[in-house]
Enzyme design. Structure first.
Site, PDB file in Angstrom:
ATOM      1  N   SER A   8      14.285  -1.823   6.418  1.00 30.80           N
ATOM      2  CA  SER A   8      14.345  -0.951   5.235  1.00 30.80           C
ATOM      3  C   SER A   8      15.104   0.354   5.485  1.00 30.80           C
ATOM      4  CB  SER A   8      12.928  -0.596   4.776  1.00 30.80           C
ATOM      5  OG  SER A   8      12.183  -1.747   4.595  1.00 30.80           O
ATOM      6  N   VAL A  60       0.846  -1.205   0.000  1.00 32.62           N
ATOM      7  CA  VAL A  60       0.000   0.000   0.000  1.00 32.62           C
ATOM      8  C   VAL A  60       0.882   1.257   0.000  1.00 32.62           C
ATOM      9  CG1 VAL A  60      -1.760   1.288   1.282  1.00 32.62           C
ATOM     10  CG2 VAL A  60      -1.896  -1.201   1.154  1.00 32.62           C
ATOM     11  N   HIS A  93     -10.023  -7.571  -5.669  1.00 32.78           N
ATOM     12  CA  HIS A  93     -11.058  -8.320  -4.959  1.00 32.78           C
ATOM     13  C   HIS A  93     -12.357  -8.290  -5.775  1.00 32.78           C
ATOM     14  CE1 HIS A  93      -8.329  -8.351  -1.706  1.00 32.78           C
ATOM     15  NE2 HIS A  93      -8.902  -7.504  -0.866  1.00 32.78           N
ATOM     16  N   ASN A 105      -7.657  -3.841  -4.947  1.00 33.13           N
ATOM     17  CA  ASN A 105      -7.659  -3.638  -3.483  1.00 33.13           C
ATOM     18  C   ASN A 105      -6.519  -2.760  -2.997  1.00 33.13           C
ATOM     19  OD1 ASN A 105      -6.428  -6.254  -4.406  1.00 33.13           O
ATOM     20  ND2 ASN A 105      -5.570  -6.240  -2.348  1.00 33.13           N
ATOM     21  N   CYS A 142     -10.633  -2.687   2.426  1.00 29.97           N
ATOM     22  CA  CYS A 142     -10.628  -2.704   0.955  1.00 29.97           C
ATOM     23  C   CYS A 142     -11.955  -3.188   0.344  1.00 29.97           C
ATOM     24  CB  CYS A 142      -9.474  -3.555   0.454  1.00 29.97           C
ATOM     25  SG  CYS A 142      -9.187  -5.041   1.420  1.00 29.97           S
ATOM     26  N   SER A 171      -3.043 -10.438  -2.212  1.00 29.67           N
ATOM     27  CA  SER A 171      -2.366  -9.171  -1.884  1.00 29.67           C
ATOM     28  C   SER A 171      -3.105  -8.419  -0.774  1.00 29.67           C
ATOM     29  CB  SER A 171      -2.219  -8.281  -3.119  1.00 29.67           C
ATOM     30  OG  SER A 171      -3.487  -7.956  -3.626  1.00 29.67           O
ATOM     31  N   GLY A 172      -4.338  -8.823  -0.501  1.00 29.15           N
ATOM     32  CA  GLY A 172      -5.069  -8.257   0.638  1.00 29.15           C
ATOM     33  C   GLY A 172      -4.370  -8.557   1.959  1.00 29.15           C
ATOM     34  N   GLN A 224     -11.446 -12.540  -2.260  1.00 32.70           N
ATOM     35  CA  GLN A 224     -10.361 -11.591  -2.010  1.00 32.70           C
ATOM     36  C   GLN A 224      -8.992 -12.163  -2.381  1.00 32.70           C
ATOM     37  OE1 GLN A 224     -12.751 -10.229   1.939  1.00 32.70           O
ATOM     38  NE2 GLN A 224     -10.738  -9.309   1.801  1.00 32.70           N
TER      39      GLN A 224
HETATM   40  N1  LIG Z   1      -3.139  -4.985   1.069  1.00 24.88           N
HETATM   41  C1  LIG Z   1      -4.391  -4.525   1.027  1.00 24.88           C
HETATM   42  O1  LIG Z   1      -5.212  -4.873   0.156  1.00 24.88           O
HETATM   43  C2  LIG Z   1      -4.869  -3.544   2.054  1.00 24.88           C
HETATM   44  C3  LIG Z   1      -6.070  -2.897   1.846  1.00 24.88           C
HETATM   45  C4  LIG Z   1      -6.557  -2.015   2.795  1.00 24.88           C
HETATM   46  C5  LIG Z   1      -5.816  -1.785   3.926  1.00 24.88           C
HETATM   47  N2  LIG Z   1      -4.646  -2.426   4.120  1.00 24.88           N
HETATM   48  C6  LIG Z   1      -3.913  -2.134   5.344  1.00 24.88           C
HETATM   49  O2  LIG Z   1      -2.742  -1.373   5.034  1.00 24.88           O
HETATM   50  C7  LIG Z   1      -1.694  -1.708   5.918  1.00 24.88           C
HETATM   51  C8  LIG Z   1      -0.467  -2.127   5.120  1.00 24.88           C
HETATM   52  O3  LIG Z   1      -0.775  -3.214   4.272  1.00 24.88           O
HETATM   53  P1  LIG Z   1       0.220  -3.716   3.127  1.00 24.88           P
HETATM   54  O4  LIG Z   1      -0.588  -4.634   2.319  1.00 24.88           O
HETATM   55  O5  LIG Z   1       0.909  -2.567   2.457  1.00 24.88           O
HETATM   56  O6  LIG Z   1       1.308  -4.545   4.012  1.00 24.88           O
HETATM   57  P2  LIG Z   1       2.820  -4.885   3.662  1.00 24.88           P
HETATM   58  O7  LIG Z   1       3.042  -5.012   2.210  1.00 24.88           O
HETATM   59  O8  LIG Z   1       3.140  -6.052   4.514  1.00 24.88           O
HETATM   60  O9  LIG Z   1       3.656  -3.592   4.194  1.00 24.88           O
HETATM   61  C9  LIG Z   1       3.809  -3.292   5.555  1.00 24.88           C
HETATM   62  C10 LIG Z   1       4.627  -2.024   5.712  1.00 24.88           C
HETATM   63  O10 LIG Z   1       4.724  -1.732   7.116  1.00 24.88           O
HETATM   64  C11 LIG Z   1       6.110  -1.499   7.426  1.00 24.88           C
HETATM   65  N3  LIG Z   1       6.422  -1.828   8.814  1.00 24.88           N
HETATM   66  C12 LIG Z   1       6.381  -3.020   9.427  1.00 24.88           C
HETATM   67  N4  LIG Z   1       6.792  -2.906  10.714  1.00 24.88           N
HETATM   68  C13 LIG Z   1       7.096  -1.594  10.906  1.00 24.88           C
HETATM   69  C14 LIG Z   1       7.579  -0.845  12.007  1.00 24.88           C
HETATM   70  N5  LIG Z   1       7.827  -1.411  13.183  1.00 24.88           N
HETATM   71  N6  LIG Z   1       7.774   0.493  11.836  1.00 24.88           N
HETATM   72  C15 LIG Z   1       7.523   1.095  10.668  1.00 24.88           C
HETATM   73  N7  LIG Z   1       7.058   0.426   9.567  1.00 24.88           N
HETATM   74  C16 LIG Z   1       6.851  -0.901   9.696  1.00 24.88           C
HETATM   75  C17 LIG Z   1       6.859  -2.407   6.464  1.00 24.88           C
HETATM   76  O11 LIG Z   1       8.211  -2.026   6.386  1.00 24.88           O
HETATM   77  P3  LIG Z   1       9.340  -3.061   5.875  1.00 24.88           P
HETATM   78  O12 LIG Z   1       9.206  -3.160   4.390  1.00 24.88           O
HETATM   79  O13 LIG Z   1      10.612  -2.381   6.302  1.00 24.88           O
HETATM   80  O14 LIG Z   1       9.091  -4.347   6.587  1.00 24.88           O
HETATM   81  C18 LIG Z   1       6.055  -2.125   5.188  1.00 24.88           C
HETATM   82  O15 LIG Z   1       6.465  -0.892   4.652  1.00 24.88           O
HETATM   83  C19 LIG Z   1      -2.272  -2.785   6.857  1.00 24.88           C
HETATM   84  O16 LIG Z   1      -2.798  -2.160   8.010  1.00 24.88           O
HETATM   85  C20 LIG Z   1      -3.393  -3.378   6.056  1.00 24.88           C
HETATM   86  O17 LIG Z   1      -4.400  -3.946   6.877  1.00 24.88           O
HETATM   87  C21 LIG Z   1      -4.132  -3.274   3.204  1.00 24.88           C
END
Ligand SMILES: NC(=O)c1ccc[n+]([C@@H]2O[C@H](COP(=O)([O-])OP(=O)(O)OC[C@H]3O[C@@H](n4cnc5c(N)ncnc54)[C@H](OP(=O)(O)O)[C@@H]3O)[C@@H](O)[C@H]2O)c1
Length: 330
Positions: free
Chosen positions: A41, A15, A236, A309, A129, A159-160, A156
């Site tokens: 990172s 995201v 989704h 999504n 989403c 990637s969700g 879904q």
């Molecule tokens: N994917 C979807 O379809 C979707 C839709 C709606 C909402 N969301 C919500 O959006 C959020 C992120 O989802 P995503 O799909 O992007 O997940 P993701 O790909 O797993 O990315 C997670 C991010 O959080 C960072 N992170 C983890 N631990 C951290 C810490 N201690 N301090 C600072 N940053 C940290 C990670 O950094 P690193 O790369 O350094 O590990 C990465 O940048 C979640 O709350 C999810 O529920 C996701």
């Protein structure tokens, strides 16, 4: 026009990376940008607006001077760090579930209820989403015929679950053991997303129920949902079934949908035209098709909705909220 100081927490995630792309795409006037992620990172270089920015970890005082901070990490991090942004005077737009149902936080889909943020605190929640892509269609039906009852069934993509879901699907497709989902997602759909609650529903299902009510300002609307993970990488699909108070007119509904920006009707089933993930991937549209009367009740409609999504289901909706507030300020 004034440029803004913006922070993105989770800038390296699915995201977060899309949010960065969208800041450019939506031409947000950014003067100063700070990117945050985990230790893993720290120091990574990301090019944006023709400049390189370095990823930092979070530290006390890191939000000083920022007008807006977009969070896309998870509820635990948002809970601790989002209030610190507000203390420093900035707005938060949060993708996690942490603040969605808090009374004093607005839960926004800009086309429906952007102005809700004006009467709430400075932490704004981005909905789930699957909720985002459905609620716009439900709102249209409600305006025309008054919705009495909703039933959602989702399909879904992995990637969700973030980056971990995509890695798991690839691992399973390569005949390695599953370790993230309870079953091999390359071989089955899984009717379990997020934890089970004592009422037999999952948290994901209850998010769709409660968030739909909050966005539409209809706290007594009857809703149920079944959320299912399917073995595709992105987008989704959701079957939406709405029972209506007033008589359904297909023509009136379709005419109305045609007037709405970013809603595309794809509905010529005989020629295999309907919403698919392939069409929805990489854009902000919500695709609607398979629109037909629900045979199981007197006044009902059944349809299928697909959207990306990561874009409209998360990053685009967040950046559209940001843009909406900026437009209101100017
Ligand atoms: N994917 C979807 O379809 C979707 C839709 C709606 C909402 N969301 C919500 O959006 C959020 C992120 O989802 P995503 O799909 O992007 O997940 P993701 O790909 O797993 O990315 C997670 C991010 O959080 C960072 N992170 C983890 N631990 C951290 C810490 N201690 N301090 C600072 N940053 C940290 C990670 O950094 P690193 O790369 O350094 O590990 C990465 O940048 C979640 O709350 C999810 O529920 C996701």
């Amino acid at each position: 026009m004034k440029g803004y100081s913006i922070g993105v927490v989770g800038a390296t995630g699915l995201v977060g990376r899309t949010i960065l792309k969208l800041l450019e795409e939506y031409q947000i006037n950014v003067d100063n940008l700070k990117l945050f992620a985990s230790d893993k990172s720290k120091g990574k270089r990301i090019k944006l607006f023709g400049k390189y920015y370095y990823v930092e970890t979070l530290y006390e005082g890191c939000f000083k001077g920022l007008d807006f901070v977009l969070f896309s990490t998870g509820a635990k991090i948002s809970k601790i760090w989002a209030p610190k942004v507000v203390k420093e005077g900035g707005y938060v737009i949060d993708n996690s579930s942490c603040f969605r149902m808090k009374r004093n936080c607005a839960l926004i889909v800009p086309e429906i209820n952007l102005n809700d943020y004006k009467t709430k605190c400075k932490i704004i929640a981005n909905p789930n989403c699957s909720t985002i892509q459905c609620v716009l269609i439900v709102k249209t039906l409600d305006d025309l015929f008054q919705v009495k009852r909703i039933n959602y069934t989702t399909y879904q993509s992995v990637s969700g679950s973030g980056q971990k879901g995509i890695i798991e699907l690839k691992r399973c497709l390569n005949h390695k053991n599953h370790c993230f989902y309870p079953y091999d997602i390359s071989k089955t759909v899984i009717p379990e997303i997020d934890e089970f609650l004592i009422n037999g529903y999952t948290k994901e299902e209850m998010k769709m129920v409660e968030e739909t009510r909050k966005i539409l300002h209809k706290k007594n609307l009857k809703i149920s949902a079944t959320c299912v993970r399917v073995p595709i990488e992105s987008c989704h699909g959701v079957v939406v079934r709405c029972e209506l108070v007033n008589e359904y007119s297909d023509q009136v509904f379709r005419n109305k949908l045609e007037t709405l920006e970013n809603i595309i009707v794809l509905d010529d089933p005989v020629n295999h035209i309907y919403p698919t993930s392939v069409i929805a991937k990489g854009n902000d549209n919500i695709y609607v098709g398979r629109i037909r009367k629900d045979l199981s009740c007197k006044n009902g409609v059944l349809l299928f909705v697909t959207s990306d999504n990561i874009r409209k289901g998360a990053a685009s909706n967040a950046v559209q909220i940001l843009k909406g507030i900026i437009n209101n300020i100017n």
